[in-house]
Design a protein around this motif. Structure first.
Motif, PDB file in Angstrom:
ATOM      1  N   CYS A 265      -3.178 -39.968  -9.788  1.00  0.00           N
ATOM      2  CA  CYS A 265      -4.221 -39.004  -9.005  1.00  0.00           C
ATOM      3  C   CYS A 265      -5.380 -38.840 -10.099  1.00  0.00           C
ATOM      4  CB  CYS A 265      -3.764 -37.836  -8.611  1.00  0.00           C
ATOM      5  SG  CYS A 265      -4.631 -36.946  -7.806  1.00  0.00           S
TER       6      CYS A 265
ATOM      7  N   SER B 268     -15.436 -40.785 -10.719  1.00  0.00           N
ATOM      8  CA  SER B 268     -16.415 -39.676 -11.350  1.00  0.00           C
ATOM      9  C   SER B 268     -17.640 -40.268 -11.359  1.00  0.00           C
ATOM     10  CB  SER B 268     -15.885 -39.432 -12.533  1.00  0.00           C
ATOM     11  OG  SER B 268     -16.803 -38.742 -13.336  1.00  0.00           O
TER      12      SER B 268
ATOM     13  N   VAL C 202      -7.890 -36.518  -0.915  1.00  0.00           N
ATOM     14  CA  VAL C 202      -9.050 -36.897  -1.859  1.00  0.00           C
ATOM     15  C   VAL C 202      -9.472 -38.506  -1.741  1.00  0.00           C
ATOM     16  CG1 VAL C 202      -9.480 -37.361  -4.446  1.00  0.00           C
ATOM     17  CG2 VAL C 202      -8.292 -35.199  -3.676  1.00  0.00           C
TER      18      VAL C 202
ATOM     19  N   SER D 288      -1.118 -31.470  -7.292  1.00  0.00           N
ATOM     20  CA  SER D 288      -2.085 -32.807  -7.209  1.00  0.00           C
ATOM     21  C   SER D 288      -1.499 -33.925  -6.344  1.00  0.00           C
ATOM     22  CB  SER D 288      -1.981 -33.360  -8.654  1.00  0.00           C
ATOM     23  OG  SER D 288      -2.572 -32.402  -9.575  1.00  0.00           O
TER      24      SER D 288
ATOM     25  N   GLY E 175     -11.136 -34.700 -10.978  1.00  0.00           N
ATOM     26  CA  GLY E 175     -11.615 -34.413  -9.598  1.00  0.00           C
ATOM     27  C   GLY E 175     -10.940 -33.247  -9.091  1.00  0.00           C
TER      28      GLY E 175
ATOM     29  N   THR F  40      -7.299 -32.829  -9.252  1.00  0.00           N
ATOM     30  CA  THR F  40      -6.599 -31.790 -10.734  1.00  0.00           C
ATOM     31  C   THR F  40      -7.229 -30.655 -10.797  1.00  0.00           C
ATOM     32  OG1 THR F  40      -6.857 -34.163 -11.316  1.00  0.00           O
ATOM     33  CG2 THR F  40      -6.811 -32.524 -13.008  1.00  0.00           C
TER      34      THR F  40
ATOM     35  N   LEU G  19     -17.409 -33.215 -10.528  1.00  0.00           N
ATOM     36  CA  LEU G  19     -16.536 -33.839  -9.444  1.00  0.00           C
ATOM     37  C   LEU G  19     -17.213 -35.215  -8.943  1.00  0.00           C
ATOM     38  CD1 LEU G  19     -15.355 -30.746  -7.415  1.00  0.00           C
ATOM     39  CD2 LEU G  19     -14.309 -31.832  -9.719  1.00  0.00           C
ATOM     40  N   PRO G  20     -16.365 -36.130  -8.338  1.00  0.00           N
ATOM     41  CA  PRO G  20     -16.727 -37.405  -7.816  1.00  0.00           C
ATOM     42  C   PRO G  20     -17.864 -37.480  -6.695  1.00  0.00           C
ATOM     43  CG  PRO G  20     -14.406 -37.465  -7.802  1.00  0.00           C
ATOM     44  CD  PRO G  20     -14.674 -36.085  -8.216  1.00  0.00           C
TER      45      PRO G  20
ATOM     46  N   THR H 126      -7.294 -42.028 -10.657  1.00  0.00           N
ATOM     47  CA  THR H 126      -8.066 -42.458  -9.526  1.00  0.00           C
ATOM     48  C   THR H 126      -9.401 -41.684  -9.781  1.00  0.00           C
ATOM     49  OG1 THR H 126      -6.210 -43.231  -8.269  1.00  0.00           O
ATOM     50  CG2 THR H 126      -8.268 -42.463  -6.943  1.00  0.00           C
ATOM     51  N   GLU H 127      -9.193 -40.256  -9.757  1.00  0.00           N
ATOM     52  CA  GLU H 127     -10.301 -39.064  -9.868  1.00  0.00           C
ATOM     53  C   GLU H 127     -11.608 -39.713 -10.878  1.00  0.00           C
ATOM     54  OE1 GLU H 127      -8.760 -35.261  -7.712  1.00  0.00           O
ATOM     55  OE2 GLU H 127      -8.454 -35.580  -9.838  1.00  0.00           O
TER      56      GLU H 127
ATOM     57  N   GLY I 251     -12.834 -39.818  -0.341  1.00  0.00           N
ATOM     58  CA  GLY I 251     -13.586 -40.719  -1.343  1.00  0.00           C
ATOM     59  C   GLY I 251     -13.955 -42.150  -0.596  1.00  0.00           C
TER      60      GLY I 251
END
Length: 382
Positions: free
Chosen positions: A196, A204, A287, A280, A259, A262, A365-366, A199-200, A291
């Motif tokens: 996770c 980003s 998430v 998480s 992200g 987290t 954040l993303p 991935t975040e 996304g």
């Protein structure tokens, strides 16, 4: 794309039994140390390996392991007082995120004259920090390579972040053998949490070609650790794969940013002391689904690296398969899939969303999010 600035710090030593040479590694930073240990390491017999490595080199040190369930400001103050009274040359920390966070704060504030709460309230430290040596005993750490140290404000139970010197941490010794004492369920949850985190960071807005390279390799290693290799060419033990993948995910996240999963895991853990790995993991598929709306191409790339989707699937379908893959692993692990299974009310979780909205990290954040957006994510996962 964000500008790429790369500074090599700290030194990283990753490999089996590297902790046995700890005394050799730390000698250049002094002869007198405070060793901050996660109390669970003593129960598992791990702390003795660290102590023995220092004793073998004749180093002067004392241990501190009076750490409750959180790295709160009162614990940090107690550790800081002991370090100053002993006039130590450096701090050695072994444990998970809370232990390393305490150590970062102690190292940062050791030479400061003002009270800790000045810095918890936003004052930026300016004094020279003590050298810090970190020994992670889990496969990931959100802040080990960053210039921030998280702490729980004892006055409010809110998460606070203090600014640290970018070169505070001098050395990271990542020994995969220190994670073998964890249960199978703990290892599985941390593996998904690490995926996770990776991935975040991949999604980003601060990601670069360098962080993407780290994350892609991290995902590949984590895939082998979670599902095994599809060929006989990968014979590396699971704990080594997790350490390698976790180290690269932590580096990638530090180069880019974390992200929403987290971030919320940190603030919920601060207030209610619920496992960050568990939180998480619960947020993770949501998430991914969020996304899909704006970076389905990157999510599809991770899905293919994991072997979940093939190159023939369209990006949106591949990304959706990635979310399903995470849910299947959650079901297989027999852990909560919804926040309501944690016996915590949604009213309380709304406070954690507000806490997250007050932190600077919400700006990285993303996608652009407010505390209201984070609460919407909480409602989806509830």
């Amino acid at each position: 794309m964000a500008d790429f600035i790369f500074k090599i710090s700290p030194d990283i030593i990753l490999g089996s039994y590297t902790v046995s040479r700890l005394g050799q590694y730390v000698q250049e930073f002094g002869q007198k140390f405070m060793v901050i240990l996660d109390p669970i390491l003593k129960e598992q017999g791990v702390s003795q390996k660290i102590v023995q490595a220092l004793e073998n080199r004749g180093l002067n040190f004392f241990t501190f392991d009076e750490i409750p369930v959180a790295a709160d400001t009162e614990v940090i103050k107690a550790a800081l007082t002991l370090a100053r009274q002993a006039h130590v040359h450096g701090i050695i920390a072994a444990g998970g995120g809370k232990t390393l966070s305490i150590a970062k704060s102690v190292s940062t504030l050791y030479n400061e004259n003002r009270d800790l709460y000045y810095f918890a309230d936003g004052e930026i430290p300016s004094a020279e920090p003590l050298p810090l040596i970190c020994i992670p005993t889990t496969c990931r750490d959100n802040f080990i390579f960053t210039d921030k140290a998280p702490m729980v404000d004892s006055r409010s139970s809110k998460l606070k972040l203090i600014k640290t010197n970018p070169r505070l941490c001098k050395l990271v010794v990542w020994d995969p053998n220190l994670t073998t004492s964890l249960t199978e369920k703990q290892v599985s949850a941390m593996a998904l949490e690490t995926l996770c985190l990776a991935t975040e960071a991949y999604l980003s807005p601060k990601s670069t070609f360098f962080s993407d390279m780290l994350i892609e390799k991290s995902v590949q290693l984590l895939s082998y650790a979670i599902d095994g290799s599809q060929t006989l060419t990968v014979t590396t033990p699971q704990e080594v794969l997790l350490a390698q993948g976790g180290c690269m995910a932590s580096l990638g996240a530090a180069t880019a940013s974390i992200g929403p999963a987290t971030l919320l895991a940190l603030t919920i853990n601060s207030r209610y002391k619920i496992s960050r790995s568990l939180i998480s993991t619960i947020f993770f598929p949501y998430v991914i689904e969020d996304g899909v709306k704006y970076r389905s191409d990157k999510l599809a790339k991770i899905s293919r690296l994991l072997g979940v989707a093939t190159s023939e699937e369209e990006d949106i379908k591949a990304a959706t398969m990635f979310a399903d893959y995470i849910r299947q692993h959650i079901a297989r692990m027999n852990i909560p899939a919804r926040l309501k299974e944690l016996s915590i009310s949604i009213d309380k979780l709304s406070l954690a969303a507000e806490d997250a909205g007050d932190l600077e990290m919400i700006n990285s954040l993303p996608r652009s999010m407010t505390s209201d957006d984070l609460f919407e994510l909480i409602k989806q996962a509830y």
